[in-house]
Design an enzyme around this catalytic site. Structure first.
Site, PDB file in Angstrom:
ATOM      1  N   SER A 141     -13.342 -12.214  34.045  1.00 18.86           N
ATOM      2  CA  SER A 141     -12.588 -11.685  32.914  1.00 18.86           C
ATOM      3  C   SER A 141     -11.899 -12.840  32.199  1.00 18.86           C
ATOM      4  CB  SER A 141     -11.533 -10.679  33.402  1.00 18.86           C
ATOM      5  OG  SER A 141     -10.602 -10.376  32.374  1.00 18.86           O
ATOM      6  N   TYR A 154      -4.214  -9.332  39.167  1.00 25.56           N
ATOM      7  CA  TYR A 154      -5.590  -9.327  38.664  1.00 25.56           C
ATOM      8  C   TYR A 154      -6.055 -10.719  38.260  1.00 25.56           C
ATOM      9  CZ  TYR A 154      -9.529  -7.733  35.711  1.00 25.56           C
ATOM     10  OH  TYR A 154     -10.764  -7.511  35.145  1.00 25.56           O
TER      11      TYR A 154
END
Length: 254
Positions: A141, A154
């Site tokens: 990501s 995350y």
């Protein structure tokens, strides 16, 4: 940087984490192009629903946090023939800031987003290396590029995946294997639905799947999208910390 993949007919593709979102959209696109698609996730019902709608595809339910399940699935799949491409899409996301640290959730992010990849590699790498063919693709990501607000748990796992993909490429490309790194921006999924802020350049899972296929078709190592957003994020990586922190705070209103 990788062998170009434009013809998917007869190729076996294993998508790990494909019950919804980008994984499901990618499975549909690959099936449409003639690939033998194998889908894995914990949600067995969702996988069976996909298989019923896409004849010839295969459901292989598993939990990436259970090494024995992954090993058994890999062995079962390899018995039916070689795996041409494996894509790790499994992910866990819960917005978190330092003043809300939840250790159980932090460790869950690490288990699903990162440790599951090691389990998969342990199960598959010997067969891929013996054949000297195949492709490994990891979905990270843009949250892994640099530190971002609400990304306490995350972001670090995605940063680790970026480093891992780079290292895998250096080690495996000379052995005849392809390795690619996928860094999406904001994609409309059940995970991003948790965000309480406006997500710039938000795209649909089908658009993400198309971008991934295009990246594989041209042999890219780094597949990132949508470009109008990810190019800006890549530029931010180059800023000195003083400028970077100021830009993020100004852009997020923090």
């Amino acid at each position: 940087m990788n062998p170009k993949i434009t013809d998917w007919r007869g190729r076996t593709v294993w998508l790990v984490g494909a019950s919804s979102g980008i994984g499901r959209a990618l499975a549909s696109a690959l099936h449409e192009r003639g690939a033998r698609v194998v889908l894995s996730a914990r949600q067995a019902e969702a996988l069976q629903e996909f298989v019923a709608q896409h004849p010839g595809s295969v459901a292989l339910p598993l939990d990436v946090c259970q090494p024995k399940q992954v090993q058994a699935a890999a062995q079962s799949l390899l018995q039916s023939g070689p795996i041409d491409l494996v894509c790790y899409l499994a992910g866990h996301y819960l917005p978190m800031r330092a003043n809300e640290l939840d250790l159980a959730q932090v460790l869950r992010h690490q288990e699903v987003n990162l440790s599951g990849v090691w389990v998969l590699l342990d199960a598959l790498l010997p067969a891929l290396l013996a054949r000297r063919a195949g492709h490994i693709s990891l979905v990270s990501s843009v949250a892994g590029f640099r530190g971002l607000p609400k990304s306490l748990a995350y972001g670090p796992t995605k940063a680790a995946l970026i480093n891992l993909a780079e290292t895998l490429y250096l080690d495996l490309q000379p052995q005849g294997l392809g390795v690619s790194l996928i860094n999406p921006g904001f994609v409309a999924t059940r995970l991003t639905a948790q965000n309480d802020f406006k997500m710039p350049a938000l795209i649909e899972p089908e658009q993400a799947a198309a971008a991934i296929l295009q990246g594989w078709a041209v042999g890219d190592f780094h597949i990132h999208f949508p470009k109008r957003f990810t190019r800006l994020m890549l530029l931010l990586r180059l800023l000195p910390y003083r400028w970077y922190f100021a830009a993020v705070r100004r852009g997020t209103g923090l």
